[in-house]
Structures are given as structure tokens and as C-alpha cells.
Design an enzyme around this catalytic site. Structure first.
Site, PDB file in Angstrom:
ATOM      1  N   SER A 254       0.858  -1.185   0.000  1.00 14.62           N
ATOM      2  CA  SER A 254       0.000   0.000   0.000  1.00 14.62           C
ATOM      3  C   SER A 254       0.891   1.231   0.000  1.00 14.62           C
ATOM      4  CB  SER A 254      -0.895   0.013   1.238  1.00 14.62           C
ATOM      5  OG  SER A 254      -1.547   1.262   1.396  1.00 14.62           O
TER       6      SER A 254
ATOM      7  N   TYR B 230      -1.439  -0.590  10.386  1.00 13.07           N
ATOM      8  CA  TYR B 230      -1.551  -0.863   8.954  1.00 13.07           C
ATOM      9  C   TYR B 230      -0.352  -0.295   8.209  1.00 13.07           C
ATOM     10  CZ  TYR B 230      -3.579  -1.054   4.259  1.00 13.07           C
ATOM     11  OH  TYR B 230      -3.811  -1.311   2.930  1.00 13.07           O
TER      12      TYR B 230
END
Length: 261
Positions: free
Chosen positions: A150, A166
Site C-alpha cells: 500500500s 496498517y
């Protein structure tokens, strides 16, 4: 003889295992690999969502099947690897995509939530890659591993987004990709990462509703969020012979968000 572009991107005779493949980015990647000729095996936790996804793929003429498994559980990972190798015969392409997120201020982030995110997003990628490579790719001296990271792994977030676990996990995925590529290149295995930006997925729904799609899109030079086509090209490049000399790399697919200082 040098192959044509069409031949380089052709995945006929190849088999792919895609985790988190029942929806969102995983299902988009499954479409890309299946449309190029690969047999695909989807995995996720919920059987009913997998059945729907496989029906969608089969309706598009793709050879697809599924196995329910929780990639946060080591026993499930080992079972998934064994079933994939048995049912497909061999796994040429592994897409590590299953993931989780958690929103909380860093000072109050629950330890259990931190462990949940890191366990699935990092440890799960390692264990499945290890199992598929050890019992398939390494003996065959070939393979493609694609890790979905990501742009959150490239830096921090706007102040309204509090996803410390995350971000940390996706940063780990990027360096996991580089380290694994360096070690397994000798076995003919390429390992690369995709770093998506904001896509209109179920995982991102709450954030899109909170911040507004227009506001989120405004952060991107292209002024849009990712759609159902935007990961197809890079996934196919990494998976096919067209990308055979690319390894240890990451590519942001984010409308340019990561290039804005």
C-alpha cells in the site's frame, strides 16, 4: 526466437493462487490473471463470498475455483498451500493480498489489534510464500510472487487517518518483498509488490464516507480514486514473462498521490 508482446503476456497453462480473492483488489487481480489465460484459485475466510466471486469469474469464461481459509491462522495457511498444490498441480503465481486494518490513535492503539494486523498482513504473507515456494516453486525453479502492499507503507498519513499498525505492516511488506527477491532469485522466483492508493473497495467504504470521495480524490494529481481496472496491468506484468527480469520492486498505483510532497 523473441516472443511477441501478446505471447509475453499470455498466461495459458499457468496457475494462480490469490488470497483475499473474493472481492475488491484480490478479485480484480483474479480477473486480470484469468483473462490472460491462467487458472485461478481464490481464498478468503467466507465461503459464500468465494462462491459468488467464482461464479462471477466463471461467467467471464475464467477457470476458477476456491478454498476457504484464514491466512491469520498457521494451520489454515498450511492446509491452503497443500490444497492449492493438489488441486492446481502447481502454483506458478502467488498473490498475497489478504489483509486487515485498524483505526485508532497510536497512543491508544490496542495491542491485540496491532497483533491482528501484523499477523495477517506480514506473518501470513511469509508463511504462505514459504509453503508454496518450498513445496512447489523452488523445486520447479520458477515462480512469481506478488505482494499487495500500500502507499500507506511508504510514509505517514493525513492527521485524520490513524492507522499506525496498517502503515507499519505495509512498510514491512515492501522490505519483505525486497529481501525475499534477493534470496529467491537464484531459484528463478521473482517477488514484487503493488502499492495501491485509495480504491473504491469495501475496506475503504467507511473512510470514503467519512472524508468524502471528492476530498480523497483531490489528494491525487489525477483527481480520481482507483477503479476496477487499475491494478490489472501491473498484476499481469508482474505475473507474466513480460516481467521476468523485474524483481524486488514496488510500484504505486495511486493516481500520483505518492509523488506529491
Amino acid at each position: 526466437m523473441t516472443r511477441s508482446v501478446q505471447q509475453l503476456f499470455d498466461l495459458q497453462g499457468q496457475s494462480a493462487l490469490i488470497t483475499g480473492g473474493s472481492r475488491g483488489l484480490g478479485l480484480q487481480i483474479a480477473h486480470a490473471l484469468g483473462e490472460a489465460g491462467a487458472k485461478v484459485l481464490l481464498s478468503a475466510r467466507k465461503a459464500e463470498e468465494l462462491e459468488e466471486a467464482v461464479q462471477e469469474l466463471q461467467s467471464a469464461g475464467i477457470d476458477a475455483r476456491w478454498v476457504a481459509a484464514d491466512c491469520a491462522q498457521e494451520a489454515d495457511i498450511q492446509r491452503l498451500a497443500q490444497e492449492a498444490l493438489h488441486r492446481l498441480g502447481h502454483v506458478d503465481i502467488l498473490v498475497n493480498n489478504a489483509g486487515a486494518s485498524w483505526g485508532a490513535p497510536a497512543e491508544d492503539h490496542p495491542t491485540a489489534a496491532w497483533d491482528k494486523v501484523m499477523n495477517l498482513n506480514v506473518r501470513g504473507y511469509f508463511l504462505l510464500s514459504q509453503a508454496i515456494a518450498k513445496h512447489g516453486m523452488i523445486p520447479r525453479k520458477q515462480g512469481r510472487i506478488i505482494n499487495v502492499a500500500s502507499i500507506a507503507g511508504l510514509g505517514g498519513n493525513p492527521v485524520e487517518m490513524k492507522t499506525i499498525a496498517y502503515n507499519t505492516s505495509k512498510g514491512a511488506v515492501i522490505n519483505f518483498t525486497r529481501a525475499l527477491a534477493a534470496e529467491w532469485g537464484v531459484h528463478g522466483i521473482t517477488v514484487n509488490a503493488i502499492c495501491p492508493g485509495f480504491f473504491k473497495t469495501k475496506m475503504a467504504t467507511a473512510l470514503i464516507e467519512k472524508l468524502g470521495e471528492d476530498k480523497m480524490a483531490a489528494h491525487a494529481p489525477l483527481r480520481r480514486l482507483g477503479d476496477d481496472e487499475d491494478l490489472k496491468g501491473v498484476a499481469l506484468l508482474y505475473a507474466s514473462a513480460a516481467g521476468k527480469h523485474i524483481t524486488g520492486q514496488w510500484l504505486a498505483v495511486d493516481g500520483g498521490v505518492s509523488c506529491v510532497v
